[in-house]
Design a protein around this motif. Sequence first.
Motif, mmCIF file in Angstrom:
data_model
loop_
_atom_site.group_PDB
_atom_site.id
_atom_site.type_symbol
_atom_site.label_atom_id
_atom_site.label_comp_id
_atom_site.label_asym_id
_atom_site.label_seq_id
_atom_site.Cartn_x
_atom_site.Cartn_y
_atom_site.Cartn_z
ATOM 1 N N TYR A 77 93.068 -27.580 12.640
ATOM 2 C CA TYR A 77 92.403 -28.877 12.470
ATOM 3 C C TYR A 77 90.879 -28.726 12.496
ATOM 4 C CZ TYR A 77 90.630 -33.513 13.481
ATOM 5 O OH TYR A 77 89.908 -34.671 13.455
ATOM 6 N N ASP A 78 90.358 -27.984 13.466
ATOM 7 C CA ASP A 78 88.901 -27.815 13.559
ATOM 8 C C ASP A 78 88.344 -27.141 12.303
ATOM 9 O OD1 ASP A 78 88.805 -29.016 16.061
ATOM 10 O OD2 ASP A 78 88.933 -27.112 17.144
ATOM 11 N N ASP A 79 89.094 -26.186 11.770
ATOM 12 C CA ASP A 79 88.670 -25.511 10.540
ATOM 13 C C ASP A 79 88.673 -26.483 9.360
ATOM 14 O OD1 ASP A 79 88.543 -22.905 11.810
ATOM 15 O OD2 ASP A 79 90.738 -22.927 11.769
ATOM 16 N N LEU A 80 89.696 -27.338 9.313
ATOM 17 C CA LEU A 80 89.782 -28.351 8.255
ATOM 18 C C LEU A 80 88.585 -29.288 8.303
ATOM 19 C CD1 LEU A 80 91.528 -29.773 6.006
ATOM 20 C CD2 LEU A 80 92.515 -31.130 7.868
ATOM 21 N N MET A 81 88.240 -29.731 9.507
ATOM 22 C CA MET A 81 87.115 -30.653 9.648
ATOM 23 C C MET A 81 85.786 -29.964 9.350
ATOM 24 S SD MET A 81 88.802 -33.258 10.014
ATOM 25 C CE MET A 81 87.395 -34.333 9.990
ATOM 26 N N ALA A 82 85.635 -28.701 9.728
ATOM 27 C CA ALA A 82 84.405 -27.953 9.414
ATOM 28 C C ALA A 82 84.260 -27.805 7.905
ATOM 29 C CB ALA A 82 84.427 -26.591 10.099
ATOM 30 N N LEU A 83 85.361 -27.543 7.231
ATOM 31 C CA LEU A 83 85.343 -27.427 5.771
ATOM 32 C C LEU A 83 84.922 -28.759 5.141
ATOM 33 C CD1 LEU A 83 86.155 -25.086 3.833
ATOM 34 C CD2 LEU A 83 88.379 -26.195 3.634
ATOM 35 N N HIS A 84 85.452 -29.852 5.675
ATOM 36 C CA HIS A 84 85.119 -31.192 5.186
ATOM 37 C C HIS A 84 83.630 -31.484 5.408
ATOM 38 C CE1 HIS A 84 85.310 -35.453 4.418
ATOM 39 N NE2 HIS A 84 84.980 -35.728 5.662
ATOM 40 N N ARG A 85 83.140 -31.218 6.622
ATOM 41 C CA ARG A 85 81.727 -31.489 6.937
ATOM 42 C C ARG A 85 80.787 -30.640 6.088
ATOM 43 N NH1 ARG A 85 83.961 -32.033 12.035
ATOM 44 N NH2 ARG A 85 83.532 -29.889 12.623
ATOM 45 N N ALA A 86 81.219 -29.441 5.716
ATOM 46 C CA ALA A 86 80.381 -28.551 4.899
ATOM 47 C C ALA A 86 80.439 -28.914 3.412
ATOM 48 C CB ALA A 86 80.825 -27.104 5.102
ATOM 49 N N GLY A 87 81.257 -29.918 3.069
ATOM 50 C CA GLY A 87 81.365 -30.329 1.675
ATOM 51 C C GLY A 87 82.213 -29.387 0.831
ATOM 52 N N LYS A 88 83.021 -28.557 1.468
ATOM 53 C CA LYS A 88 83.820 -27.584 0.728
ATOM 54 C C LYS A 88 85.283 -27.989 0.572
ATOM 55 C CE LYS A 88 80.868 -23.728 2.021
ATOM 56 N NZ LYS A 88 80.784 -22.447 2.725
ATOM 57 N N LEU A 89 85.707 -29.053 1.248
ATOM 58 C CA LEU A 89 87.103 -29.471 1.153
ATOM 59 C C LEU A 89 87.423 -30.071 -0.209
ATOM 60 C CD1 LEU A 89 89.875 -29.864 2.426
ATOM 61 C CD2 LEU A 89 89.058 -32.064 3.321
ATOM 62 N N GLU A 90 86.569 -30.948 -0.696
ATOM 63 C CA GLU A 90 86.837 -31.610 -1.971
ATOM 64 C C GLU A 90 86.948 -30.616 -3.130
ATOM 65 O OE1 GLU A 90 84.967 -32.871 0.472
ATOM 66 O OE2 GLU A 90 86.300 -34.563 0.862
ATOM 67 N N PRO A 91 86.027 -29.627 -3.236
ATOM 68 C CA PRO A 91 86.206 -28.635 -4.298
ATOM 69 C C PRO A 91 87.520 -27.860 -4.172
ATOM 70 C CG PRO A 91 83.973 -28.522 -3.443
ATOM 71 C CD PRO A 91 84.742 -29.460 -2.555
ATOM 72 N N LEU A 92 87.914 -27.548 -2.933
ATOM 73 C CA LEU A 92 89.177 -26.841 -2.711
ATOM 74 C C LEU A 92 90.346 -27.703 -3.167
ATOM 75 C CD1 LEU A 92 90.588 -24.330 -1.601
ATOM 76 C CD2 LEU A 92 90.548 -25.405 0.652
ATOM 77 N N LEU A 93 90.297 -28.987 -2.860
ATOM 78 C CA LEU A 93 91.344 -29.920 -3.272
ATOM 79 C C LEU A 93 91.375 -30.094 -4.790
ATOM 80 C CD1 LEU A 93 90.962 -32.579 -0.476
ATOM 81 C CD2 LEU A 93 92.896 -31.010 -0.798
ATOM 82 N N ALA A 94 90.235 -29.874 -5.427
ATOM 83 C CA ALA A 94 90.159 -29.973 -6.884
ATOM 84 C C ALA A 94 90.606 -28.675 -7.553
ATOM 85 C CB ALA A 94 88.735 -30.334 -7.312
ATOM 86 N N GLY A 95 91.022 -27.691 -6.741
ATOM 87 C CA GLY A 95 91.512 -26.434 -7.279
ATOM 88 C C GLY A 95 90.415 -25.427 -7.574
ATOM 89 N N GLU A 96 89.219 -25.660 -7.032
ATOM 90 C CA GLU A 96 88.084 -24.783 -7.326
ATOM 91 C C GLU A 96 87.921 -23.641 -6.326
ATOM 92 O OE1 GLU A 96 84.648 -27.290 -7.625
ATOM 93 O OE2 GLU A 96 85.674 -28.666 -8.977
ATOM 94 N N GLY A 97 88.695 -23.631 -5.258
ATOM 95 C CA GLY A 97 88.562 -22.576 -4.247
ATOM 96 C C GLY A 97 87.397 -22.844 -3.330
ATOM 97 N N VAL A 98 87.233 -21.980 -2.350
ATOM 98 C CA VAL A 98 86.149 -22.158 -1.354
ATOM 99 C C VAL A 98 84.977 -21.292 -1.716
ATOM 100 C CG1 VAL A 98 85.544 -21.908 1.075
ATOM 101 C CG2 VAL A 98 87.812 -22.665 0.461
#
Length: 98
Positions: A77-98
Amino acid sequence: MFPETTLSDASTPEITLYSTAICPYCVMAKNFLKSKGLGWTEVRIDTDPAAREAMVAKTRRTSVPQIFIGQTHVGGYDDLMALHRAGKLEPLLAGEGV
């Protein structure tokens, strides 16, 4: 036993969440994903020892939740939230990778 599934948008990579029944961080992760309008496949490791072994083999971690977006291991969960706060979750969800 089959994993629990929640509907997901076909345009996003599959989200897999390894969890247990009594894990508060699992609940928080599911609530966050739900708030984003996302679905996931839940794999309960407390009711399926083989699923627990598979999770540990894939992640080298024993804690839950363990979250995968497509083939990418996000972590807990903490990793998920850190990814979200860093603005990297949405690109990952769009299939663009991290």
